[in-house]
Design a protein around this motif. Sequence first.
Motif, PDB file in Angstrom:
ATOM      1  N   ARG A  10       1.608  -6.444   7.523  1.00 34.91           N
ATOM      2  CA  ARG A  10       0.283  -6.330   7.442  1.00 34.91           C
ATOM      3  C   ARG A  10      -0.479  -5.377   8.511  1.00 34.91           C
ATOM      4  NH1 ARG A  10      -4.197  -9.101   9.202  1.00 34.91           N
ATOM      5  NH2 ARG A  10      -5.861  -9.713   7.552  1.00 34.91           N
ATOM      6  N   ALA A  11      -1.490  -4.715   8.083  1.00 35.60           N
ATOM      7  CA  ALA A  11      -2.304  -3.841   9.262  1.00 35.60           C
ATOM      8  C   ALA A  11      -3.885  -3.949   8.674  1.00 35.60           C
ATOM      9  CB  ALA A  11      -1.768  -2.443   9.352  1.00 35.60           C
ATOM     10  N   ARG A  12      -4.656  -3.876   9.657  1.00 31.42           N
ATOM     11  CA  ARG A  12      -6.096  -3.634   9.495  1.00 31.42           C
ATOM     12  C   ARG A  12      -6.631  -2.665  10.378  1.00 31.42           C
ATOM     13  NH1 ARG A  12     -10.209  -8.561   7.690  1.00 31.42           N
ATOM     14  NH2 ARG A  12     -11.755  -7.218   7.113  1.00 31.42           N
ATOM     15  N   LYS A  18     -14.612   3.139   6.886  1.00 29.47           N
ATOM     16  CA  LYS A  18     -14.230   2.212   6.132  1.00 29.47           C
ATOM     17  C   LYS A  18     -13.139   1.222   6.776  1.00 29.47           C
ATOM     18  CE  LYS A  18     -12.250   5.537   3.588  1.00 29.47           C
ATOM     19  NZ  LYS A  18     -12.847   6.717   4.060  1.00 29.47           N
ATOM     20  N   ASP A  19     -13.412   0.007   6.423  1.00 28.33           N
ATOM     21  CA  ASP A  19     -12.673  -1.164   6.801  1.00 28.33           C
ATOM     22  C   ASP A  19     -11.402  -1.253   5.805  1.00 28.33           C
ATOM     23  OD1 ASP A  19     -11.705  -3.572   7.837  1.00 28.33           O
ATOM     24  OD2 ASP A  19     -13.048  -4.980   7.170  1.00 28.33           O
ATOM     25  N   ILE A  20     -10.168  -0.978   6.343  1.00 27.16           N
ATOM     26  CA  ILE A  20      -8.936  -1.025   5.672  1.00 27.16           C
ATOM     27  C   ILE A  20      -7.917  -2.067   5.890  1.00 27.16           C
ATOM     28  CG2 ILE A  20      -7.208   0.488   4.736  1.00 27.16           C
ATOM     29  CD1 ILE A  20      -8.795   2.939   5.401  1.00 27.16           C
ATOM     30  N   LEU A  21      -7.599  -2.788   5.051  1.00 29.93           N
ATOM     31  CA  LEU A  21      -6.550  -3.790   4.864  1.00 29.93           C
ATOM     32  C   LEU A  21      -5.348  -3.418   3.976  1.00 29.93           C
ATOM     33  CD1 LEU A  21      -5.292  -6.503   5.952  1.00 29.93           C
ATOM     34  CD2 LEU A  21      -6.692  -7.477   4.241  1.00 29.93           C
ATOM     35  N   VAL A  22      -4.215  -3.607   4.530  1.00 27.99           N
ATOM     36  CA  VAL A  22      -2.886  -3.219   3.869  1.00 27.99           C
ATOM     37  C   VAL A  22      -2.103  -4.557   4.024  1.00 27.99           C
ATOM     38  CG1 VAL A  22      -0.983  -1.709   3.228  1.00 27.99           C
ATOM     39  CG2 VAL A  22      -3.144  -0.829   3.724  1.00 27.99           C
ATOM     40  N   GLU A  23      -1.530  -5.109   3.032  1.00 28.45           N
ATOM     41  CA  GLU A  23      -0.465  -5.952   2.913  1.00 28.45           C
ATOM     42  C   GLU A  23       0.662  -5.390   1.971  1.00 28.45           C
ATOM     43  OE1 GLU A  23      -2.148 -10.459   3.585  1.00 28.45           O
ATOM     44  OE2 GLU A  23      -3.162  -9.297   2.209  1.00 28.45           O
ATOM     45  N   LEU A 134      -6.588   6.003   4.694  1.00 30.67           N
ATOM     46  CA  LEU A 134      -5.578   4.939   4.331  1.00 30.67           C
ATOM     47  C   LEU A 134      -4.167   5.079   4.769  1.00 30.67           C
ATOM     48  CD1 LEU A 134      -4.667   2.522   2.626  1.00 30.67           C
ATOM     49  CD2 LEU A 134      -4.364   3.815   0.634  1.00 30.67           C
ATOM     50  N   LYS A 135      -3.669   6.206   5.004  1.00 29.94           N
ATOM     51  CA  LYS A 135      -2.394   6.363   5.509  1.00 29.94           C
ATOM     52  C   LYS A 135      -1.823   5.851   6.734  1.00 29.94           C
ATOM     53  CE  LYS A 135      -0.662  10.399   5.991  1.00 29.94           C
ATOM     54  NZ  LYS A 135      -0.100  12.034   5.636  1.00 29.94           N
ATOM     55  N   VAL A 136      -3.191   6.022   7.746  1.00 33.21           N
ATOM     56  CA  VAL A 136      -3.103   5.609   8.914  1.00 33.21           C
ATOM     57  C   VAL A 136      -2.810   4.009   9.075  1.00 33.21           C
ATOM     58  CG1 VAL A 136      -4.422   4.987  11.104  1.00 33.21           C
ATOM     59  CG2 VAL A 136      -4.727   7.279   9.964  1.00 33.21           C
ATOM     60  N   VAL A 137      -3.509   3.081   8.117  1.00 31.02           N
ATOM     61  CA  VAL A 137      -3.195   1.780   8.140  1.00 31.02           C
ATOM     62  C   VAL A 137      -2.013   1.464   7.306  1.00 31.02           C
ATOM     63  CG1 VAL A 137      -4.188  -0.359   7.579  1.00 31.02           C
ATOM     64  CG2 VAL A 137      -5.655   1.852   8.236  1.00 31.02           C
ATOM     65  N   LEU A 138      -1.736   2.145   6.275  1.00 27.09           N
ATOM     66  CA  LEU A 138      -0.456   2.081   5.573  1.00 27.09           C
ATOM     67  C   LEU A 138       0.915   2.367   6.463  1.00 27.09           C
ATOM     68  CD1 LEU A 138       0.924   1.526   2.934  1.00 27.09           C
ATOM     69  CD2 LEU A 138       0.608   4.047   2.225  1.00 27.09           C
ATOM     70  N   ASP A 139       0.730   3.311   7.269  1.00 26.13           N
ATOM     71  CA  ASP A 139       1.838   3.547   8.307  1.00 26.13           C
ATOM     72  C   ASP A 139       2.163   2.193   8.905  1.00 26.13           C
ATOM     73  OD1 ASP A 139       2.637   5.834   7.223  1.00 26.13           O
ATOM     74  OD2 ASP A 139       1.391   7.265   8.385  1.00 26.13           O
ATOM     75  N   GLU A 140       1.018   1.730   9.618  1.00 28.82           N
ATOM     76  CA  GLU A 140       1.055   0.560  10.484  1.00 28.82           C
ATOM     77  C   GLU A 140       1.654  -0.612   9.814  1.00 28.82           C
ATOM     78  OE1 GLU A 140      -1.511  -2.403  13.374  1.00 28.82           O
ATOM     79  OE2 GLU A 140      -2.362  -0.384  12.585  1.00 28.82           O
ATOM     80  N   ALA A 141       1.495  -1.015   8.540  1.00 31.55           N
ATOM     81  CA  ALA A 141       1.979  -1.991   7.643  1.00 31.55           C
ATOM     82  C   ALA A 141       3.299  -1.844   7.475  1.00 31.55           C
ATOM     83  CB  ALA A 141       0.981  -2.126   6.523  1.00 31.55           C
ATOM     84  N   LEU A 142       3.634  -0.764   7.050  1.00 32.78           N
ATOM     85  CA  LEU A 142       5.098  -0.050   6.915  1.00 32.78           C
ATOM     86  C   LEU A 142       5.858  -0.308   7.964  1.00 32.78           C
ATOM     87  CD1 LEU A 142       4.815   3.082   4.554  1.00 32.78           C
ATOM     88  CD2 LEU A 142       6.102   0.747   4.119  1.00 32.78           C
ATOM     89  N   ALA A 143       5.424  -0.207   9.369  1.00 36.44           N
ATOM     90  CA  ALA A 143       6.313  -0.093  10.502  1.00 36.44           C
ATOM     91  C   ALA A 143       6.565  -1.817  10.422  1.00 36.44           C
ATOM     92  CB  ALA A 143       5.473   0.369  11.697  1.00 36.44           C
ATOM     93  N   GLY A 144       5.663  -2.497  10.283  1.00 38.18           N
ATOM     94  CA  GLY A 144       5.944  -3.919  10.643  1.00 38.18           C
ATOM     95  C   GLY A 144       6.791  -4.420   9.489  1.00 38.18           C
ATOM     96  N   PHE A 145       6.461  -4.024   8.052  1.00 38.20           N
ATOM     97  CA  PHE A 145       7.422  -4.403   7.083  1.00 38.20           C
ATOM     98  C   PHE A 145       9.038  -3.932   7.058  1.00 38.20           C
ATOM     99  CE2 PHE A 145       8.990  -3.080   2.959  1.00 38.20           C
ATOM    100  CZ  PHE A 145       8.798  -4.145   2.155  1.00 38.20           C
TER     101      PHE A 145
END
Length: 295
Positions: A10-12, A18-23, A134-145
């Motif tokens: 998860r990353a936000r 834009k306020d972006i949240l990715v799970e 979006l990719k900025v937040v997606l990369d962070e979520a992917l790193a945790g994933f």
Amino acid sequence: MIRSMTAYGRARAEVGGKDILVEIKSVNNRFYDCSVKISRLYSFLEERIKSYVKDAGISRGKVDIFVTMERVDTQGVEVSLDEAYVKSYLDALYRLRDTFGLKDDISVMRVASNKDIFAVTKAEEDTEGDWNDLKVVLDEALAGFTAMRESEGARLCADIKEKKQNLEACVPEIEALSKEDTNSYAAKLEERLKKLLDERELHIDESRILTECAIFADKVAVDEETVRLRSHFKAFDEMLESKEPIGRKLDFLIQEMNRETNTIGSKANALRIAKIVIGMKNEIEKIREQIQNIE
């Protein structure tokens, strides 16, 4: 490196206005199955997200990705009413009310809670910028994933190795008991044959009796099965060190181990061997269950 198919990331962040949240979450699945839930305004990014996640090294599992992108500023965004959809939606609500005699609590705010009645548009030239944001937040979520997949994978690997070592320890014990059992049974068989022939005053060449006993001993010997088991153990160890997805290969190999173990059980006459085989089958089943979690 072994990776688990079960993980969460998860990353936000606020990026590009834009306020972006990715799970991202995933569970076991035989193949790679990725679904993305994102608002209609950014639905054009769905396939791009799927490809990006797959290219990040996820090859198996049911992966669900939830994306929320809300503009902090509304510059370049227009919200209009999808009048045709609203009319159809209201007609359906009125029919529901009249058909079942329901209380009429249809109001602007209740109707507006259905986001599909609105058509949101924005400048086309922002699409690439939206993806980069979006990719900025997606990369962070992917790193945790990914970190969770690897961490859980390491735990699975340690547990599987321990259980596989338990299986290996049983093989020399089975071989010793099998040799003892085979020699003992062959001697008893020879003695019974001689006694039976003497009682009926029959005479057969001694070498023929020994040959028959040897044939029987060969049928109940488990040497071939234990040799193949050792070969499977070696291949198993090599797979555990592989950097490629190995879940399916391990699943096939554990089936082969189970097959050899079953054969040993069917050949064995000694109760002690039968008990060891039962323990091995139990351990194999535990390994099989763990393998179902591996990518």
